[in-house]
Design a protein around this motif. Structure first.
Motif, PDB file in Angstrom:
ATOM      1  N   TYR A   5     -66.323  -5.322   1.745  1.00 44.81           N
ATOM      2  CA  TYR A   5     -68.220  -3.941   2.031  1.00 44.81           C
ATOM      3  C   TYR A   5     -67.549  -3.613   1.400  1.00 44.81           C
ATOM      4  CZ  TYR A   5     -68.169  -8.361   5.531  1.00 44.81           C
ATOM      5  OH  TYR A   5     -67.774  -9.390   6.708  1.00 44.81           O
ATOM      6  N   PRO A   6     -68.949  -2.705   0.904  1.00 48.18           N
ATOM      7  CA  PRO A   6     -69.606  -1.721   0.437  1.00 48.18           C
ATOM      8  C   PRO A   6     -68.419  -0.514   1.087  1.00 48.18           C
ATOM      9  CG  PRO A   6     -71.465  -2.827   0.760  1.00 48.18           C
ATOM     10  CD  PRO A   6     -70.460  -3.617   1.114  1.00 48.18           C
ATOM     11  N   PRO A   7     -68.308   0.918   0.683  1.00 52.56           N
ATOM     12  CA  PRO A   7     -68.119   0.685  -0.811  1.00 52.56           C
ATOM     13  C   PRO A   7     -67.243   0.418  -2.114  1.00 52.56           C
ATOM     14  CG  PRO A   7     -66.793   2.268   0.450  1.00 52.56           C
ATOM     15  CD  PRO A   7     -67.210   1.895   1.474  1.00 52.56           C
ATOM     16  N   GLY A   8     -66.869  -1.189  -1.325  1.00 54.10           N
ATOM     17  CA  GLY A   8     -65.603  -1.560  -2.299  1.00 54.10           C
ATOM     18  C   GLY A   8     -64.374  -1.224  -3.023  1.00 54.10           C
ATOM     19  N   ARG A   9     -64.488   0.115  -2.089  1.00 62.73           N
ATOM     20  CA  ARG A   9     -62.641   0.909  -2.124  1.00 62.73           C
ATOM     21  C   ARG A   9     -61.615   0.333  -1.534  1.00 62.73           C
ATOM     22  NH1 ARG A   9     -63.717   5.800  -4.192  1.00 62.73           N
ATOM     23  NH2 ARG A   9     -61.443   6.708  -3.125  1.00 62.73           N
ATOM     24  N   CYS A  10     -60.303   0.378  -2.511  1.00 67.32           N
ATOM     25  CA  CYS A  10     -58.879  -0.666  -1.572  1.00 67.32           C
ATOM     26  C   CYS A  10     -58.145  -0.907  -2.749  1.00 67.32           C
ATOM     27  CB  CYS A  10     -59.310  -1.936  -0.846  1.00 67.32           C
ATOM     28  SG  CYS A  10     -59.228  -3.513  -2.734  1.00 67.32           S
ATOM     29  N   SER A  11     -56.929  -1.283  -2.789  1.00 71.32           N
ATOM     30  CA  SER A  11     -55.450  -1.184  -3.588  1.00 71.32           C
ATOM     31  C   SER A  11     -55.129  -2.754  -2.919  1.00 71.32           C
ATOM     32  CB  SER A  11     -54.879   0.423  -3.181  1.00 71.32           C
ATOM     33  OG  SER A  11     -54.469   0.268  -1.816  1.00 71.32           O
ATOM     34  N   LYS A  12     -54.451  -2.784  -4.266  1.00 71.93           N
ATOM     35  CA  LYS A  12     -53.267  -3.583  -4.024  1.00 71.93           C
ATOM     36  C   LYS A  12     -52.146  -3.336  -3.292  1.00 71.93           C
ATOM     37  CE  LYS A  12     -54.206  -5.941  -8.671  1.00 71.93           C
ATOM     38  NZ  LYS A  12     -53.829  -5.940 -10.087  1.00 71.93           N
ATOM     39  N   PRO A  13     -52.261  -4.342  -2.533  1.00 72.22           N
ATOM     40  CA  PRO A  13     -52.066  -6.224  -2.539  1.00 72.22           C
ATOM     41  C   PRO A  13     -53.136  -6.085  -1.235  1.00 72.22           C
ATOM     42  CG  PRO A  13     -50.664  -5.878  -0.792  1.00 72.22           C
ATOM     43  CD  PRO A  13     -50.763  -4.104  -1.286  1.00 72.22           C
ATOM     44  N   PHE A  14     -54.075  -5.091  -0.448  1.00 68.46           N
ATOM     45  CA  PHE A  14     -54.934  -5.500  -0.166  1.00 68.46           C
ATOM     46  C   PHE A  14     -56.611  -6.120   0.073  1.00 68.46           C
ATOM     47  CE2 PHE A  14     -52.707  -2.107   1.703  1.00 68.46           C
ATOM     48  CZ  PHE A  14     -52.244  -2.542   3.072  1.00 68.46           C
ATOM     49  N   GLY A  15     -56.408  -6.385  -1.757  1.00 70.87           N
ATOM     50  CA  GLY A  15     -57.703  -6.490  -2.871  1.00 70.87           C
ATOM     51  C   GLY A  15     -57.897  -5.681  -3.736  1.00 70.87           C
ATOM     52  N   ASN A  16     -58.257  -5.870  -4.662  1.00 70.86           N
ATOM     53  CA  ASN A  16     -59.014  -5.936  -6.052  1.00 70.86           C
ATOM     54  C   ASN A  16     -60.072  -5.474  -6.581  1.00 70.86           C
ATOM     55  OD1 ASN A  16     -58.255  -5.448  -8.638  1.00 70.86           O
ATOM     56  ND2 ASN A  16     -58.742  -7.929  -9.727  1.00 70.86           N
ATOM     57  N   CYS A  17     -59.529  -3.308  -6.410  1.00 70.74           N
ATOM     58  CA  CYS A  17     -60.842  -3.270  -6.241  1.00 70.74           C
ATOM     59  C   CYS A  17     -60.571  -1.836  -7.551  1.00 70.74           C
ATOM     60  CB  CYS A  17     -60.646  -2.466  -5.366  1.00 70.74           C
ATOM     61  SG  CYS A  17     -60.951  -3.083  -3.756  1.00 70.74           S
ATOM     62  N   SER A  18     -61.547  -1.672  -8.455  1.00 71.50           N
ATOM     63  CA  SER A  18     -61.408  -0.656  -9.672  1.00 71.50           C
ATOM     64  C   SER A  18     -60.243   1.433  -8.988  1.00 71.50           C
ATOM     65  CB  SER A  18     -62.514   0.029  -9.885  1.00 71.50           C
ATOM     66  OG  SER A  18     -63.415   0.417  -9.104  1.00 71.50           O
ATOM     67  N   GLN A  19     -60.876   1.210  -7.259  1.00 73.17           N
ATOM     68  CA  GLN A  19     -60.512   2.535  -6.962  1.00 73.17           C
ATOM     69  C   GLN A  19     -60.119   2.591  -5.230  1.00 73.17           C
ATOM     70  OE1 GLN A  19     -63.116   6.236  -7.489  1.00 73.17           O
ATOM     71  NE2 GLN A  19     -64.893   4.769  -7.547  1.00 73.17           N
ATOM     72  N   GLY A  20     -59.705   3.412  -4.917  1.00 74.50           N
ATOM     73  CA  GLY A  20     -59.256   2.851  -3.573  1.00 74.50           C
ATOM     74  C   GLY A  20     -57.873   2.883  -3.275  1.00 74.50           C
TER      75      GLY A  20
END
Length: 305
Positions: A5-20
């Protein structure tokens, strides 16, 4: 954590986002939300509560977690799952600090409240709202090998709905991950009752999902027998909790009518009333008629557990 969900921030291995940073940011966000709630509570109580006579609380998405085995490590894993998914929100607003189960896992990563903040937080709610839909199994990931749940931010717990290939309950039609486990409502209420000295509670959401991918006929969606059985069984579980002394003061079906369900849009229907999204016409489903009769004591039968 997973950036869904927004703001779409995460890091691997939890998700594939551009930042977070999935292991740090959820903790910061929750801390800020809890402090914001405390400030809103302070303002309401000082300036409005006496005049309005209202109550202020918080709603938590409260699944129940059962240990996947009788091993002590899995029993502790179920307790950690409840702490990381329920008590994380509520402990600070009643006890003035985060759950000890979280402190043990996250250590200094979990923020500290000052003495002033802790005193401000304590007794920060008049009631607890419970959004409850299902129950999951909890498996320890400290002493056991896990594919998921092996990170501290997840409580070192793997969550699932199968044990030895057998699901914990029947799937809901629309959201298969939501399993029908009526006893879970009684158990999560008992957990909250015990942990928070029977603080007044409201079941603010409890509901059954129907799939609507365009192939279902309207009459199929209107004849929602499984939703009726779902609410009968969950109300039976709620009845058991109340008879056991839980201070539950209200129960709300999700939802009064079909609506736009998060990122699932119009493909899932939770409503007691069918909505034609083209004309906006509302048609009562079988569940609406049953619930009306239940509320007016024309049909008092609810399920036994």
């Amino acid at each position: 954590m997973n950036g869904r969900y927004p703001p779409g921030r995460c890091s691997k291995p939890f998700g594939n986002c551009s930042q977070g940073n999935s292991e740090v940011e959820p903790v910061v966000v929750m801390h800020n939300m809890i402090m914001s709630h405390a400030k809103a509570t302070e303002i309401y109580r000082k300036s409005y509560q006496a005049k309005q006579g209202g109550s202020i609380g918080i709603v938590v998405s409260a699944y129940m977690y059962e240990p996947i085995s009788d091993d002590e490590v899995d029993l502790q894993a179920a307790k950690r799952a409840l702490a990381f998914n329920v008590a994380w929100f509520v402990d600070p607003l009643i006890h003035g600090d985060y759950p000890p189960e979280m402190r043990q896992v996250l250590g200094p990563q979990l923020p500290r409240f000052s003495s002033e903040e802790s005193n401000q937080l304590k007794h920060g709610i008049d009631f607890i709202g419970i959004n409850h839909y299902s129950t999951f199994y909890a498996k320890d990931c400290i002493y056991s090998q896990c594919d998921k749940g092996k990170h501290a931010i997840e409580g070192l717990v793997s969550i699932g709905f199968e044990k030895d290939g057998i699901p914990i309950g029947d799937p809901q039609l629309g959201m298969l991950v939501f399993r029908v486990v009526p006893s879970g409502l009684e158990k999560i209420i008992d957990y909250l009752k015990t942990r928070y000295n029977n603080k007044p509670m409201f079941v603010t959401e409890n509901g059954f999902s129907q799939k609507d991918d365009g192939t279902q006929l309207v009459n199929e969606l209107l004849q929602d027998d499984r939703r009726v059985e779902y609410h009968k069984s969950y109300l039976g579980s709620l009845k058991n909790a109340i008879r056991d002394g839980a201070d539950v003061r209200g129960y709300f079906v999700w939802s009064f009518m079909d609506n736009f369900e998060w990122d699932l849009g119009y493909t899932i229907r939770f409503g007691l009333y069918y909505v034609d999204y083209q004309t906006l016409k509302r048609i009562p489903k079988l569940s609406a008629k049953w619930f009306r009769n239940f509320l007016t004591n024309n049909d008092t039968h609810i399920g036994q557990n």
